[in-house]
Motif scaffolding. Structure first.
Motif, PDB file in Angstrom:
ATOM      1  N   GLN A  19       0.672  -1.260   0.218  1.00 47.70           N
ATOM      2  CA  GLN A  19      -0.020  -0.037   0.004  1.00 47.70           C
ATOM      3  C   GLN A  19       0.762   1.169  -0.138  1.00 47.70           C
ATOM      4  O   GLN A  19       0.220   2.466  -0.045  1.00 47.70           O
ATOM      5  CB  GLN A  19      -0.982   0.021   1.205  1.00 47.70           C
ATOM      6  CG  GLN A  19      -2.036  -1.079   1.215  1.00 47.70           C
ATOM      7  CD  GLN A  19      -1.681  -2.290   1.639  1.00 47.70           C
ATOM      8  OE1 GLN A  19      -0.669  -2.431   2.145  1.00 47.70           O
ATOM      9  NE2 GLN A  19      -2.249  -3.504   0.691  1.00 47.70           N
ATOM     10  N   TYR A  21      -4.973   8.883   2.626  1.00 47.56           N
ATOM     11  CA  TYR A  21      -6.204   9.302   2.376  1.00 47.56           C
ATOM     12  C   TYR A  21      -6.542  10.048   1.057  1.00 47.56           C
ATOM     13  O   TYR A  21      -7.652  10.071   0.739  1.00 47.56           O
ATOM     14  CB  TYR A  21      -6.801  10.328   3.407  1.00 47.56           C
ATOM     15  CG  TYR A  21      -6.043  11.667   3.655  1.00 47.56           C
ATOM     16  CD1 TYR A  21      -6.783  12.604   2.702  1.00 47.56           C
ATOM     17  CD2 TYR A  21      -4.943  12.150   4.369  1.00 47.56           C
ATOM     18  CE1 TYR A  21      -6.238  14.164   2.823  1.00 47.56           C
ATOM     19  CE2 TYR A  21      -4.436  13.529   4.307  1.00 47.56           C
ATOM     20  CZ  TYR A  21      -5.147  14.445   3.564  1.00 47.56           C
ATOM     21  OH  TYR A  21      -4.872  15.520   3.412  1.00 47.56           O
ATOM     22  N   LYS A  67      -6.195   5.414  -3.242  1.00 44.33           N
ATOM     23  CA  LYS A  67      -6.823   4.276  -3.002  1.00 44.33           C
ATOM     24  C   LYS A  67      -6.022   3.505  -1.953  1.00 44.33           C
ATOM     25  O   LYS A  67      -4.683   3.051  -2.478  1.00 44.33           O
ATOM     26  CB  LYS A  67      -7.030   3.537  -4.148  1.00 44.33           C
ATOM     27  CG  LYS A  67      -7.981   2.187  -4.170  1.00 44.33           C
ATOM     28  CD  LYS A  67      -9.184   2.609  -3.557  1.00 44.33           C
ATOM     29  CE  LYS A  67      -9.811   1.262  -3.546  1.00 44.33           C
ATOM     30  NZ  LYS A  67     -11.400   1.580  -3.027  1.00 44.33           N
ATOM     31  N   GLN A  98      -5.899  -0.503  -0.828  1.00 49.26           N
ATOM     32  CA  GLN A  98      -6.528  -1.783  -0.791  1.00 49.26           C
ATOM     33  C   GLN A  98      -5.877  -2.835  -0.388  1.00 49.26           C
ATOM     34  O   GLN A  98      -4.596  -2.924  -0.905  1.00 49.26           O
ATOM     35  CB  GLN A  98      -7.096  -2.064  -2.224  1.00 49.26           C
ATOM     36  CG  GLN A  98      -8.002  -3.270  -2.409  1.00 49.26           C
ATOM     37  CD  GLN A  98      -8.674  -3.153  -3.982  1.00 49.26           C
ATOM     38  OE1 GLN A  98      -8.349  -2.204  -4.890  1.00 49.26           O
ATOM     39  NE2 GLN A  98      -9.245  -4.332  -4.280  1.00 49.26           N
ATOM     40  N   SER A 122      -8.602   8.481   5.894  1.00 48.82           N
ATOM     41  CA  SER A 122      -8.879   7.538   4.818  1.00 48.82           C
ATOM     42  C   SER A 122     -10.440   6.725   4.790  1.00 48.82           C
ATOM     43  O   SER A 122     -10.362   6.010   5.689  1.00 48.82           O
ATOM     44  CB  SER A 122      -7.787   6.599   4.736  1.00 48.82           C
ATOM     45  OG  SER A 122      -7.875   5.631   3.676  1.00 48.82           O
ATOM     46  N   GLU A 123     -10.983   6.918   3.933  1.00 49.06           N
ATOM     47  CA  GLU A 123     -12.248   6.088   4.078  1.00 49.06           C
ATOM     48  C   GLU A 123     -12.058   4.661   3.838  1.00 49.06           C
ATOM     49  O   GLU A 123     -12.921   3.674   4.225  1.00 49.06           O
ATOM     50  CB  GLU A 123     -13.163   6.774   2.579  1.00 49.06           C
ATOM     51  CG  GLU A 123     -14.608   6.065   2.522  1.00 49.06           C
ATOM     52  CD  GLU A 123     -15.364   5.902   3.678  1.00 49.06           C
ATOM     53  OE1 GLU A 123     -16.459   5.046   3.871  1.00 49.06           O
ATOM     54  OE2 GLU A 123     -15.506   6.823   4.433  1.00 49.06           O
ATOM     55  N   ASP A 124     -11.027   4.243   2.947  1.00 48.73           N
ATOM     56  CA  ASP A 124     -10.737   2.823   2.852  1.00 48.73           C
ATOM     57  C   ASP A 124     -10.070   2.356   4.002  1.00 48.73           C
ATOM     58  O   ASP A 124     -10.787   1.267   4.396  1.00 48.73           O
ATOM     59  CB  ASP A 124      -9.591   2.746   1.744  1.00 48.73           C
ATOM     60  CG  ASP A 124     -10.122   3.170   0.375  1.00 48.73           C
ATOM     61  OD1 ASP A 124     -11.068   2.956  -0.040  1.00 48.73           O
ATOM     62  OD2 ASP A 124      -9.021   3.917  -0.438  1.00 48.73           O
ATOM     63  N   GLN A 133     -12.997   1.975   6.546  1.00 54.28           N
ATOM     64  CA  GLN A 133     -13.858   0.748   5.972  1.00 54.28           C
ATOM     65  C   GLN A 133     -13.274  -0.778   6.560  1.00 54.28           C
ATOM     66  O   GLN A 133     -14.037  -1.622   6.799  1.00 54.28           O
ATOM     67  CB  GLN A 133     -14.125   0.640   4.625  1.00 54.28           C
ATOM     68  CG  GLN A 133     -15.012   1.629   4.164  1.00 54.28           C
ATOM     69  CD  GLN A 133     -16.392   1.671   4.735  1.00 54.28           C
ATOM     70  OE1 GLN A 133     -16.968   0.472   4.931  1.00 54.28           O
ATOM     71  NE2 GLN A 133     -16.933   2.761   5.154  1.00 54.28           N
TER      72      GLN A 133
END
Length: 237
Positions: free
Chosen positions: A151, A158, A161, A163, A209-211, A214
């Motif tokens: 990553q 943020y 992406k 993942q 960071s939204e990722d 989540q």
């Protein structure tokens, strides 16, 4: 005693960073003659890896995470959480440096971070560096970091992406508690919540960071923990 590929590689990495043979021997707890022979035979990491690719010295290199046993997977899940919360990778002249920034008020978390890195890379030196702003940077140099944390990249997490690779997701799903702890230890807070005169503990996770948020939510759900978000949506409680 025959030394592994990773041990020989680490000797050459330290040599390229300017450490002398005695220092390398002491850091890795191996004989000085072993260090001398390794440097004499291979000279540098590039030559060592070239020999490996040509199958003159080693079988094809196994990716480090493919050799993780249960203990290492648990440790990695925790370290991944710390890295996603407050860690970064940066290239140096010949290798990569990980830096995980932690609050000096929590020495147990700092110690756990040091131990986690040392467990994953037992032959590498881990250094906590005290900063002026009540923070400690836990650092370690290794060429393995980009493989362990794919990553990494330019800019703030943020803004891009984030993942998980399939192998990372499998580890996180198998050990959600360790992953949860790593995230919470890096970006979590605990506060009081008074309801009808009773004091309840409130635990909050904050990350831009939204990722990554989540990922934290997924860990909560795997653990059966109820969660909610604040108006800002950056805080998960």
């Amino acid at each position: 005693m025959t030394r592994t590929f990773e041990e020989k590689k680490r000797v050459l990495e330290l040599w390229s960073e300017g450490y002398n043979k005695l220092q390398i021997a002491n850091m890795m707890e191996i004989p000085r003659t072993t260090v001398r022979d390794c440097i004499t035979q291979y000279s540098n990491v590039a030559q060592l890896e070239q020999l490996a690719l040509e199958d003159k010295l080693f079988s094809p290199k196994t990716r480090i995470y493919e050799a993780f046993d249960e203990e290492l997977q648990r440790t990695y899940a925790y370290l991944l959480g710390l890295y996603l919360g407050d860690g970064c990778l940066s290239p140096t002249r010949s290798t990569y440096k990980i830096r995980i920034t932690l609050d000096t008020r929590y020495p147990n978390i700092i110690a756990a971070c040091v131990q986690a890195i040392q467990t994953i890379l037992p032959y590498n030196q881990v250094t906590p560096f005290k900063r002026k702003c009540n923070c400690v940077d836990v650092t370690c140099y290794s060429n393995e970091w980009p493989e362990l944390f794919p990553q990494h990249g330019e800019g703030m997490k943020y803004l891009r992406k984030i993942q998980l690779e399939q192998w990372q997701q499998e580890i996180v799903d198998q050990y959600p508690l360790e992953f949860f702890k790593g995230l919470y230890h890096s970006d979590g807070t605990r506060s009081q919540n008074i309801v009808k005169g009773k004091d309840y503990r409130r635990y909050t996770f904050t990350n831009m960071s939204e990722d990554i948020r989540q990922m934290f939510i997924r860990a909560c759900e795997l653990l059966g923990l109820h969660w909610t978000t604040k108006t800002s949506k950056r805080d998960i409680m």
